[in-house]
Design a protein around this motif. Structure first.
Motif, mmCIF file in Angstrom:
data_model
loop_
_atom_site.group_PDB
_atom_site.id
_atom_site.type_symbol
_atom_site.label_atom_id
_atom_site.label_comp_id
_atom_site.label_asym_id
_atom_site.label_seq_id
_atom_site.Cartn_x
_atom_site.Cartn_y
_atom_site.Cartn_z
ATOM 1 N N SER A 3 0.807 -1.005 0.053
ATOM 2 C CA SER A 3 0.054 -0.017 -0.277
ATOM 3 C C SER A 3 0.545 0.957 -0.045
ATOM 4 C CB SER A 3 -0.504 0.141 1.287
ATOM 5 O OG SER A 3 -0.313 -0.163 2.136
ATOM 6 N N SER A 4 2.327 1.433 -0.313
ATOM 7 C CA SER A 4 2.559 2.203 -0.332
ATOM 8 C C SER A 4 2.809 3.271 -1.429
ATOM 9 C CB SER A 4 4.154 2.225 -0.840
ATOM 10 O OG SER A 4 4.784 1.197 0.572
ATOM 11 N N PRO A 5 2.434 4.634 -0.737
ATOM 12 C CA PRO A 5 2.184 5.822 -2.096
ATOM 13 C C PRO A 5 3.080 6.000 -3.006
ATOM 14 C CG PRO A 5 2.838 6.415 0.217
ATOM 15 C CD PRO A 5 2.500 5.221 0.360
ATOM 16 N N ASP A 6 2.173 6.637 -4.156
ATOM 17 C CA ASP A 6 2.900 6.911 -5.224
ATOM 18 C C ASP A 6 3.714 5.691 -6.379
ATOM 19 O OD1 ASP A 6 2.420 10.053 -3.999
ATOM 20 O OD2 ASP A 6 4.402 9.616 -2.824
ATOM 21 N N GLY A 7 3.390 4.349 -6.044
ATOM 22 C CA GLY A 7 3.703 4.298 -6.565
ATOM 23 C C GLY A 7 5.404 3.354 -6.359
ATOM 24 N N ASN A 8 5.689 3.766 -5.162
ATOM 25 C CA ASN A 8 7.066 2.868 -4.570
ATOM 26 C C ASN A 8 6.560 1.853 -3.966
ATOM 27 O OD1 ASN A 8 7.891 5.871 -4.735
ATOM 28 N ND2 ASN A 8 7.283 6.973 -3.069
ATOM 29 N N LYS A 9 6.640 0.479 -4.726
ATOM 30 C CA LYS A 9 6.792 -1.093 -3.993
ATOM 31 C C LYS A 9 7.669 -1.010 -3.716
ATOM 32 C CE LYS A 9 4.763 -2.290 -8.569
ATOM 33 N NZ LYS A 9 4.593 -3.837 -10.100
ATOM 34 N N ARG A 10 7.200 -1.447 -1.495
ATOM 35 C CA ARG A 10 8.255 -1.796 -0.967
ATOM 36 C C ARG A 10 9.154 -2.834 -1.960
ATOM 37 N NH1 ARG A 10 5.414 -4.688 3.630
ATOM 38 N NH2 ARG A 10 5.271 -6.644 1.443
ATOM 39 N N ALA A 11 10.271 -3.036 -1.615
ATOM 40 C CA ALA A 11 11.261 -3.715 -2.167
ATOM 41 C C ALA A 11 11.695 -4.733 -1.288
ATOM 42 C CB ALA A 11 12.332 -3.203 -2.911
ATOM 43 N N THR A 12 11.348 -4.687 -0.010
ATOM 44 C CA THR A 12 12.230 -5.154 1.507
ATOM 45 C C THR A 12 10.882 -6.222 2.265
ATOM 46 O OG1 THR A 12 12.342 -3.331 2.855
ATOM 47 C CG2 THR A 12 14.709 -3.929 1.115
ATOM 48 N N GLY A 13 11.745 -7.133 3.093
ATOM 49 C CA GLY A 13 9.882 -7.139 3.314
ATOM 50 C C GLY A 13 9.677 -8.568 3.190
ATOM 51 N N THR A 14 8.382 -9.157 4.126
ATOM 52 C CA THR A 14 7.704 -10.060 3.592
ATOM 53 C C THR A 14 6.317 -10.230 4.059
ATOM 54 O OG1 THR A 14 6.983 -12.131 2.571
ATOM 55 C CG2 THR A 14 8.432 -12.216 4.636
ATOM 56 N N GLY A 15 5.279 -10.720 3.586
ATOM 57 C CA GLY A 15 3.921 -10.520 4.361
ATOM 58 C C GLY A 15 3.595 -12.451 4.021
ATOM 59 N N HIS A 16 2.292 -11.494 4.247
ATOM 60 C CA HIS A 16 1.416 -13.513 4.410
ATOM 61 C C HIS A 16 -0.140 -13.176 4.335
ATOM 62 C CE1 HIS A 16 0.407 -11.952 9.247
ATOM 63 N NE2 HIS A 16 1.681 -12.002 8.994
ATOM 64 N N GLY A 17 -0.800 -13.342 4.474
ATOM 65 C CA GLY A 17 -2.373 -13.439 4.515
ATOM 66 C C GLY A 17 -3.370 -13.860 3.048
ATOM 67 N N THR A 18 -2.330 -14.747 2.286
ATOM 68 C CA THR A 18 -3.180 -15.187 1.419
ATOM 69 C C THR A 18 -3.716 -17.268 1.812
ATOM 70 O OG1 THR A 18 -1.303 -16.456 0.346
ATOM 71 C CG2 THR A 18 -1.603 -14.506 -0.012
ATOM 72 N N PRO A 19 -4.696 -17.312 0.817
ATOM 73 C CA PRO A 19 -4.623 -19.100 1.120
ATOM 74 C C PRO A 19 -3.833 -20.090 0.091
ATOM 75 C CG PRO A 19 -6.210 -18.084 -1.107
ATOM 76 C CD PRO A 19 -5.222 -16.542 0.092
ATOM 77 N N TYR A 20 -2.657 -19.181 0.168
ATOM 78 C CA TYR A 20 -1.332 -20.250 -0.547
ATOM 79 C C TYR A 20 -0.985 -21.246 1.151
ATOM 80 C CZ TYR A 20 -2.655 -17.144 -4.531
ATOM 81 O OH TYR A 20 -2.878 -17.109 -5.716
ATOM 82 N N ASN A 21 -0.376 -22.252 0.714
ATOM 83 C CA ASN A 21 0.439 -23.186 1.737
ATOM 84 C C ASN A 21 1.383 -22.569 2.471
ATOM 85 O OD1 ASN A 21 0.380 -26.003 2.639
ATOM 86 N ND2 ASN A 21 2.056 -26.148 1.519
ATOM 87 N N TYR A 22 2.142 -21.295 1.986
ATOM 88 C CA TYR A 22 3.269 -21.154 2.468
ATOM 89 C C TYR A 22 2.624 -20.117 3.952
ATOM 90 C CZ TYR A 22 2.823 -17.560 -1.034
ATOM 91 O OH TYR A 22 2.069 -16.519 -2.322
ATOM 92 N N ASP A 23 1.389 -19.632 3.305
ATOM 93 C CA ASP A 23 0.740 -19.026 4.389
ATOM 94 C C ASP A 23 -0.564 -20.139 5.102
ATOM 95 O OD1 ASP A 23 1.264 -16.564 4.118
ATOM 96 O OD2 ASP A 23 0.072 -15.837 2.951
ATOM 97 N N GLN A 24 -0.513 -20.987 4.857
ATOM 98 C CA GLN A 24 -2.136 -21.699 5.298
ATOM 99 C C GLN A 24 -1.042 -22.804 6.378
ATOM 100 O OE1 GLN A 24 -4.542 -23.046 2.515
ATOM 101 N NE2 GLN A 24 -6.159 -21.576 3.040
ATOM 102 N N HIS A 25 -0.091 -22.973 5.955
ATOM 103 C CA HIS A 25 0.077 -24.326 7.015
ATOM 104 C C HIS A 25 1.365 -24.370 8.211
ATOM 105 C CE1 HIS A 25 3.452 -28.367 6.790
ATOM 106 N NE2 HIS A 25 2.138 -28.274 7.819
ATOM 107 N N VAL A 26 0.556 -24.731 9.233
ATOM 108 C CA VAL A 26 1.516 -24.454 10.670
ATOM 109 C C VAL A 26 1.413 -25.762 11.623
ATOM 110 C CG1 VAL A 26 1.007 -22.166 10.350
ATOM 111 C CG2 VAL A 26 -1.054 -23.757 11.352
ATOM 112 N N PRO A 27 2.379 -25.507 12.205
ATOM 113 C CA PRO A 27 2.146 -26.978 13.256
ATOM 114 C C PRO A 27 1.315 -26.762 14.103
ATOM 115 C CG PRO A 27 3.698 -25.276 13.599
ATOM 116 C CD PRO A 27 2.929 -24.846 12.546
ATOM 117 N N VAL A 28 0.480 -27.809 14.535
ATOM 118 C CA VAL A 28 -0.203 -28.359 15.338
ATOM 119 C C VAL A 28 0.658 -29.247 16.460
ATOM 120 C CG1 VAL A 28 -2.916 -29.129 16.418
ATOM 121 C CG2 VAL A 28 -2.610 -27.846 14.834
#
Length: 575
Positions: A498-523
């Protein structure tokens, strides 16, 4: 599996030869035969004395297999003595902290408990609200600290397991929850609790009027201010040859005052001589914060006498530092690997403490994570995978431009909050009656690089069986009135920014999707009533609360999860 509702008191008649001979002698003498001796067999109590819930924020499921050989403490004990559900994953799309903790706590998915994100657009107030913000609550800082606002679980639509436990024991259960984040500590406790505590960014321990203050937390905060960690240095725990990835994590977003490689000093911004804002951020990103929370939890056991009352008590710790650190350095970093080595040590000491104070046979532990995390895009790009950043301001501009020929007023989009798109008041109703304009919007979104799919609210909330797995995940995350008008899904390994003025974030990462790297957790489960082993049947973190409810003989209000009966010890047969 059905569980017995009370203790099984077995009665045995003692028929030893000596007793039999004595009975015959007395009968032969014409005397009255003595009463048969009765012995009660000692058994385990029917319920655990203490339930311990541990949530490691952003702990991906694959971390266990990657790093387990370097663990020797609590995480290893869970592997050796606990039940490990290797195929556990969230089935929904909103893989964030508030939905994850709420799902673990209630046994239900966001479509039912209502905590659809860390924050969402409030259509009535026309502003973003956090999942725990409460206009009728007032936060209070311990030990003279400062804080603001008010937080509670009032937006959570379903009672947590902890509050059901408290209600169904007539209030005898004590509930204590701790985390760096309000949305973690609060959702694990639910609407009520004795010691629901989190941290203000200034480093102060905080609670709210919804729960009340506790004298032992005040005393702990006075004796153990976070500022005492100022000047410490986080160095590697293992030989350099033990680490799996490059020493410098690709695409890392390095916190202020740190370098991209170890060691990491907790001294604030360059030139600082006392704790400042950068120091408290560094502390939150470090294993010292996990250690602090562990010591606070131990103090709660002693001060409240947890596990020593007449009812099952509840203790939860949300370890937030893996998440803070993971956003900055990503999952393929020495920092994450070392953080888990340190957490393993903390948990080993914590379990040993509980063994001594409560008894190893008297408590049950459940450990999971609220979500996983995506690899850093620039790191994935090195492997040739299509990975990048999708700019939300650019997406909004495309939507606005697409509607220009249809005479819609400017600013048709009220808010883009992650994957959720909220139109300005009245716009979506007009679009639904204007097929050409709706098609223009959907085309503008779906043709933007990095977009995988776009779903309309009515497609998610009508209860129809979806075809695509990603759509099913979005359905389980949809809560009418809180979710957006459109759900925009990015491609795998793409991040939203959501960085303004088209300045895409080039570093770091996130989560929040229905993909396995975000969904798969230990129990994991360990302790009272648990049958150790590895289990491969599908499971979700929503199964944790129903399983704990079965062990404690508690009825949940509603649930989406199941009782993981295969990991429960079978009741002994009567002899």
């Amino acid at each position: 599996m059905g569980m017995k509702m009370g203790p099984d008191l077995r009665i045995y008649r003692v028929l030893g030869l000596a007793a039999l001979g004595m009975a015959l002698l007395t009968c032969g003498a014409g005397a009255q035969a003595p009463k048969t001796a009765i012995v009660k067999k000692t058994e385990q109590p029917s319920r655990p004395k203490l339930v311990v819930l541990l949530v490691v924020d952003q702990m991906r499921g694959d971390y266990v297999d990657k790093f387990r050989g370097q663990w020797s403490g609590g995480l290893k004990r869970l592997l050796m003595e606990g039940a490990w559900f290797r195929s556990a994953a969230y089935p929904y799309a909103a893989t964030e902290t508030c939905p994850g903790h709420s799902t673990i706590s209630t046994g239900s998915f966001p479509a039912n408990h209502g905590m659809v994100a860390n924050a969402w657009w409030d259509r009535e107030q026309q502003k973003m609200v956090t999942c725990t913000s409460d206009p009728n609550a007032k936060n209070t800082a311990y030990a003279g600290g400062t804080t603001k606002g008010g937080d509670s679980a009032w937006r959570m639509e379903i009672p947590a397991f902890a509050e059901e436990l408290k209600f169904q024991t007539g209030g005898a259960t004590r509930v204590a929850t701790f985390s760096l984040k309000a949305r973690s500590a609060i959702t694990m406790a639910g609407h009520k609790g004795e010691a629901v505590t989190w941290f203000d960014p200034s480093g102060a321990l905080v609670t709210s009027s919804a729960y009340g203050t506790m004298p032992f937390v005040e005393e702990f905060a006075k004796k153990n201010p976070v500022a005492l960690d100022y000047g410490k240095t986080w160095s590697l725990s293992l030989p350099q040859s033990s680490y799996l990835y490059d020493e410098t994590a690709a695409g890392a977003r390095v916190p202020d005052g740190w370098t991209a490689t170890f060691p990491h000093a907790l001294r604030g911004k360059d030139g600082s001589t006392a704790p400042d804002g950068a120091f408290y951020e560094q502390w939150s990103d470090s294993p010292f914060a996990d250690t602090y929370l562990t010591k606070l939890a131990e103090d709660a056991v002693d001060s409240l006498g947890l596990g020593k009352g007449g009812a099952t008590d509840f203790l939860a710790v949300g370890y937030s530092s893996v998440d803070h650190l993971g956003h900055a350095f990503g999952p393929r970093s020495w920092e994450i690997q070392d953080m888990l080595v340190r957490l393993d040590k903390d948990l080993g000491e914590f379990f040993a403490f509980l063994d001594k104070k409560v008894g190893a046979e008297n408590y049950v532990v459940a450990l999971s994570a609220d979500h996983g995390v995506a690899p850093v895009p620039v790191d994935m790009q090195k492997t040739g995978v299509d990975a990048d950043v999708l700019s939300l301001p650019e997406l909004q501009a495309r939507i606005e431009k697409a509607l220009e020929p249809f005479n819609y007023a400017k600013s048709v989009v009220a808010r883009l909050a992650g994957n959720e798109l909220y139109f300005a008041e009245g716009v979506y109703a007009r679009l639904k009656a204007d097929p050409a304009a709706m098609k223009a919007v959907l085309d503008a979104i779906s043709t933007m690089p990095g977009v995988a799919a776009v779903y309309r609210a009515e497609e998610l909330g009508n209860g129809t069986t979806p075809i695509a797995q990603t759509r099913k995940a979005a359905v389980l995350s949809y809560f009418a009135g809180r979710s957006g008008d459109l759900y925009v899904l990015q491609k795998p390994y793409w991040l939203l920014d959501s960085s303004p003025d088209g300045n895409k974030r080039a570093t770091g990462t996130g989560h929040g999707t229905p993909y396995n790297y975000d969904q798969h957790v230990p129990v994991f489960f360990m302790g009272f009533g648990i049958q150790p082993g590895e289990y491969f049947a599908p499971a979700t973190p929503a199964d944790i609360a129903p399983t704990l409810a079965a062990l404690t003989r508690v009825t949940l209000a509603t649930r989406d999860g199941r009782v993981l009966a295969e990991a429960l010890k079978k009741p002994a047969k009567k002899e």
